[in-house]
Write a protein that holds these residues in place. Structure first.
Motif, PDB file in Angstrom:
ATOM      1  N   SER A 102      19.351  17.994  82.179  1.00 16.70           N
ATOM      2  CA  SER A 102      18.477  17.262  81.265  1.00 16.70           C
ATOM      3  C   SER A 102      18.345  18.016  79.948  1.00 16.70           C
ATOM      4  O   SER A 102      18.529  19.234  79.879  1.00 16.70           O
ATOM      5  N   ILE A 103      18.037  17.266  78.908  1.00 14.91           N
ATOM      6  CA  ILE A 103      17.684  17.833  77.612  1.00 14.91           C
ATOM      7  C   ILE A 103      16.171  17.865  77.564  1.00 14.91           C
ATOM      8  O   ILE A 103      15.516  16.885  77.925  1.00 14.91           O
ATOM      9  N   PHE A 104      15.599  18.986  77.161  1.00 11.11           N
ATOM     10  CA  PHE A 104      14.140  19.079  77.156  1.00 11.11           C
ATOM     11  C   PHE A 104      13.593  19.476  75.781  1.00 11.11           C
ATOM     12  O   PHE A 104      14.217  20.228  75.038  1.00 11.11           O
TER      13      PHE A 104
ATOM     14  N   GLY B 207      16.249   4.582  70.464  1.00 12.13           N
ATOM     15  CA  GLY B 207      16.866   3.942  71.620  1.00 12.13           C
ATOM     16  C   GLY B 207      16.985   4.801  72.855  1.00 12.13           C
ATOM     17  O   GLY B 207      17.643   4.416  73.828  1.00 12.13           O
ATOM     18  N   PHE B 208      16.335   5.981  72.855  1.00 11.15           N
ATOM     19  CA  PHE B 208      16.349   6.847  74.035  1.00 11.15           C
ATOM     20  C   PHE B 208      15.238   6.441  75.008  1.00 11.15           C
ATOM     21  O   PHE B 208      14.327   5.693  74.652  1.00 11.15           O
ATOM     22  N   ARG B 209      15.316   6.984  76.215  1.00 12.88           N
ATOM     23  CA  ARG B 209      14.299   6.725  77.228  1.00 12.88           C
ATOM     24  C   ARG B 209      13.677   8.049  77.688  1.00 12.88           C
ATOM     25  O   ARG B 209      13.979   8.539  78.787  1.00 12.88           O
ATOM     26  N   PRO B 210      12.826   8.636  76.868  1.00 13.07           N
ATOM     27  CA  PRO B 210      12.232   9.931  77.204  1.00 13.07           C
ATOM     28  C   PRO B 210      11.246   9.829  78.364  1.00 13.07           C
ATOM     29  O   PRO B 210      10.606   8.801  78.571  1.00 13.07           O
ATOM     30  N   LYS B 211      11.161  10.921  79.127  1.00  7.11           N
ATOM     31  CA  LYS B 211      10.219  10.993  80.238  1.00  7.11           C
ATOM     32  C   LYS B 211       9.353  12.235  80.077  1.00  7.11           C
ATOM     33  O   LYS B 211       9.825  13.277  79.599  1.00  7.11           O
ATOM     34  N   GLU B 212       8.103  12.122  80.473  1.00  2.00           N
ATOM     35  CA  GLU B 212       7.224  13.286  80.422  1.00  2.00           C
ATOM     36  C   GLU B 212       7.443  14.105  81.680  1.00  2.00           C
ATOM     37  O   GLU B 212       7.426  13.576  82.796  1.00  2.00           O
TER      38      GLU B 212
ATOM     39  N   GLU C 210       6.533  19.231  78.537  1.00  2.00           N
ATOM     40  CA  GLU C 210       7.928  18.923  78.265  1.00  2.00           C
ATOM     41  C   GLU C 210       8.181  17.414  78.227  1.00  2.00           C
ATOM     42  O   GLU C 210       7.560  16.652  78.962  1.00  2.00           O
ATOM     43  N   ILE C 211       9.104  17.040  77.353  1.00  2.00           N
ATOM     44  CA  ILE C 211       9.668  15.692  77.348  1.00  2.00           C
ATOM     45  C   ILE C 211      11.145  15.876  77.648  1.00  2.00           C
ATOM     46  O   ILE C 211      11.800  16.770  77.086  1.00  2.00           O
ATOM     47  N   VAL C 212      11.701  15.051  78.534  1.00  2.00           N
ATOM     48  CA  VAL C 212      13.095  15.224  78.911  1.00  2.00           C
ATOM     49  C   VAL C 212      13.897  13.928  78.755  1.00  2.00           C
ATOM     50  O   VAL C 212      13.358  12.827  78.819  1.00  2.00           O
TER      51      VAL C 212
END
Length: 203
Positions: free
Chosen positions: A94-96, A116-121, A126-128
């Motif tokens: 993952s990219i964080f 257009g990304f789908r970031p997740k907490e 951190e956001i990944v």
């Protein structure tokens, strides 16, 4: 030279045949100059925020901003662990973006979604980006600053450029990427080290 810095420290480092120099210095003049440009520069401050003109900028400017941000306060994670249910080693990649400040975290997520990304907490700080599509899109459209390297806090990938580790992570989505014998490895630190050594051949 612009700020009259005459005393600074050079620390030469080498890893896997790669050499680089870290330069550091102390200057209250530069601190005050930068603070005047961005009063909310400290991420510990409740006033920390991304300027509105950045949030409303073109996609090109936003991508440049995110590239600088994640290169400094973020990176690429590639971890190996043994899945007892699947009975084989698994790669997580993952990219964080490392962000403790809640407002700043929400703004970074907003910019990523805008592109257009789908970031997740992940956790509280951190956001990944962890999907195949997001990693490929990030590599093509944003990436890390050239020659930006993984820090010493990561014992496996320390000294390699973040972009090279990212490319390896993307390659690993191919089901034929890792040798078949790895699937037969039993859980042990020695076997995990063998897998990591194999992955480094792709860097």
């Amino acid at each position: 030279k612009v700020f009259g810095i005459v005393h600074f420290y050079e620390h030469k480092q080498e890893f896997n045949g790669r050499k680089w120099t870290n330069i550091s210095f102390c200057s209250t003049d530069i601190r005050d100059y930068l603070k005047a440009l961005t009063p909310s520069y400290s991420s510990n401050s409740d006033e920390t925020k991304i300027p509105y003109f950045t949030l409303e900028s073109s996609n090109k400017v936003i991508k440049t901003f995110l590239k600088s941000f994640v290169s400094c306060d973020g990176g690429i994670t590639v971890s190996i662990f043994y899945d007892k249910n699947k009975k084989k080693y698994i790669m997580n990649k993952s990219i964080f973006f490392a962000i403790a400040n809640k407002r700043l975290k929400n703004q970074i997520a907003f910019l990523l979604k805008k592109l257009g990304f789908r970031p997740k907490e992940y956790k509280e700080d951190e956001i990944v980006l962890d999907t195949k599509d997001d990693l490929i899109k990030f590599s093509k459209e944003i990436g890390f600053i050239s020659m930006c390297k993984v820090s010493h806090s990561n014992s496996h990938w320390h000294g390699y450029t973040k972009n090279s580790v990212l490319k390896m992570a993307i390659k690993s989505f191919d089901k034929y990427f890792l040798p078949q014998f790895i699937k037969r490895f039993q859980p042990s630190q020695n076997n995990k080290n063998k897998i990591i050594k194999n992955l480094k051949n792709y860097l």
